[in-house]
Design a protein around this motif. Structure first.
Motif, PDB file in Angstrom:
ATOM      1  N   ARG A 200      -4.702  -2.079   0.703  1.00 50.85           N
ATOM      2  CA  ARG A 200      -5.932  -1.788   1.449  1.00 50.85           C
ATOM      3  C   ARG A 200      -5.821  -0.469   2.205  1.00 50.85           C
ATOM      4  NH1 ARG A 200      -6.862  -2.110   6.399  1.00 50.85           N
ATOM      5  NH2 ARG A 200      -5.155  -3.538   6.853  1.00 50.85           N
TER       6      ARG A 200
ATOM      7  N   GLU B 225      -7.937   2.945   1.447  1.00 53.39           N
ATOM      8  CA  GLU B 225      -8.860   3.481   2.443  1.00 53.39           C
ATOM      9  C   GLU B 225      -8.434   4.828   3.030  1.00 53.39           C
ATOM     10  OE1 GLU B 225      -9.832   0.617   5.487  1.00 53.39           O
ATOM     11  OE2 GLU B 225     -10.096  -0.974   4.005  1.00 53.39           O
TER      12      GLU B 225
ATOM     13  N   SER C 155     -10.272  -3.588   8.735  1.00 50.64           N
ATOM     14  CA  SER C 155     -10.013  -2.178   9.003  1.00 50.64           C
ATOM     15  C   SER C 155     -10.095  -1.936  10.497  1.00 50.64           C
ATOM     16  CB  SER C 155     -11.040  -1.311   8.289  1.00 50.64           C
ATOM     17  OG  SER C 155     -10.825   0.024   8.631  1.00 50.64           O
TER      18      SER C 155
END
Length: 189
Positions: free
Chosen positions: A138, A142, A174
């Motif tokens: 992740r 990102e 996030s």
């Protein structure tokens, strides 16, 4: 030589005498050197505030920051780094705080500090080392421009029985927009 006498006096704790000799010599660098020795003495004694004053007078701001980082006094480390405009030290402080948060398994906070320090690769490595490949992917997806890293992580995930990146729901939300507003080197404990 006078220079050697100044060094000997400072090394042996005769700081007032060393300062007098340094001023008499007219060598500005010698005065700075004496301030540094005074700072190290006070640091060894645990008098960090006085050590900071002398590190700053010696133009060794980074040493003062490192002293505070070593003692996990993040606020003082940040203050000195900000006062001196030392962006590298600010990064070290954030990384140190991230390391401490990660050791406490506070992954979201650790990630936030690392992203603020612009060290997303360290966040990926920490997640990877802890066996949390999903969050490593992740963060890499990102925040990392390194496509080879993402490919390696995806392969590692598949090797562990995962299917595709799409089958990965994020485990940690996030934190880029929720990063703490206060600043806190990787701390070696």
């Amino acid at each position: 030589r006078l220079s050697d006498v100044i060094d000997i006096a400072a090394t042996n704790g005769a700081f007032d005498f060393a300062f007098e000799l340094a001023r008499a010599s007219g060598e500005t660098q010698k005065t700075l050197d004496v301030h540094e020795k005074v700072a190290m003495h006070h640091e060894d004694e645990g008098d960090f505030a006085t050590a900071e004053v002398h590190f700053v007078k010696a133009k060794k701001h980074r040493e003062a920051v490192l002293m505070y980082v070593h003692n996990k006094d993040w606020d003082s480390a940040e203050r000195v780094a900000n006062d001196s405009g030392d962006k590298n030290s600010l990064q070290d402080i954030l990384i140190g705080q991230a390391s401490q948060a990660f050791a406490k398994e506070d992954y979201q906070t650790a990630e936030a500090f690392l992203l603020r320090a612009e060290k997303q690769e360290i966040a990926v490595d920490l997640y990877r080392q802890s066996g949390n490949i999903r969050d490593a992917i992740r963060v890499a997806t990102e925040y990392c421009a390194n496509s080879q890293l993402l490919e390696e992580l995806q392969q590692e995930y598949r090797d562990q029985g995962g299917r595709t990146l799409e089958s990965l729901p994020p485990r940690v939300p996030s934190v880029a927009t929720n990063a703490p507003s206060d600043l806190r080197s990787i701390v070696e404990s």
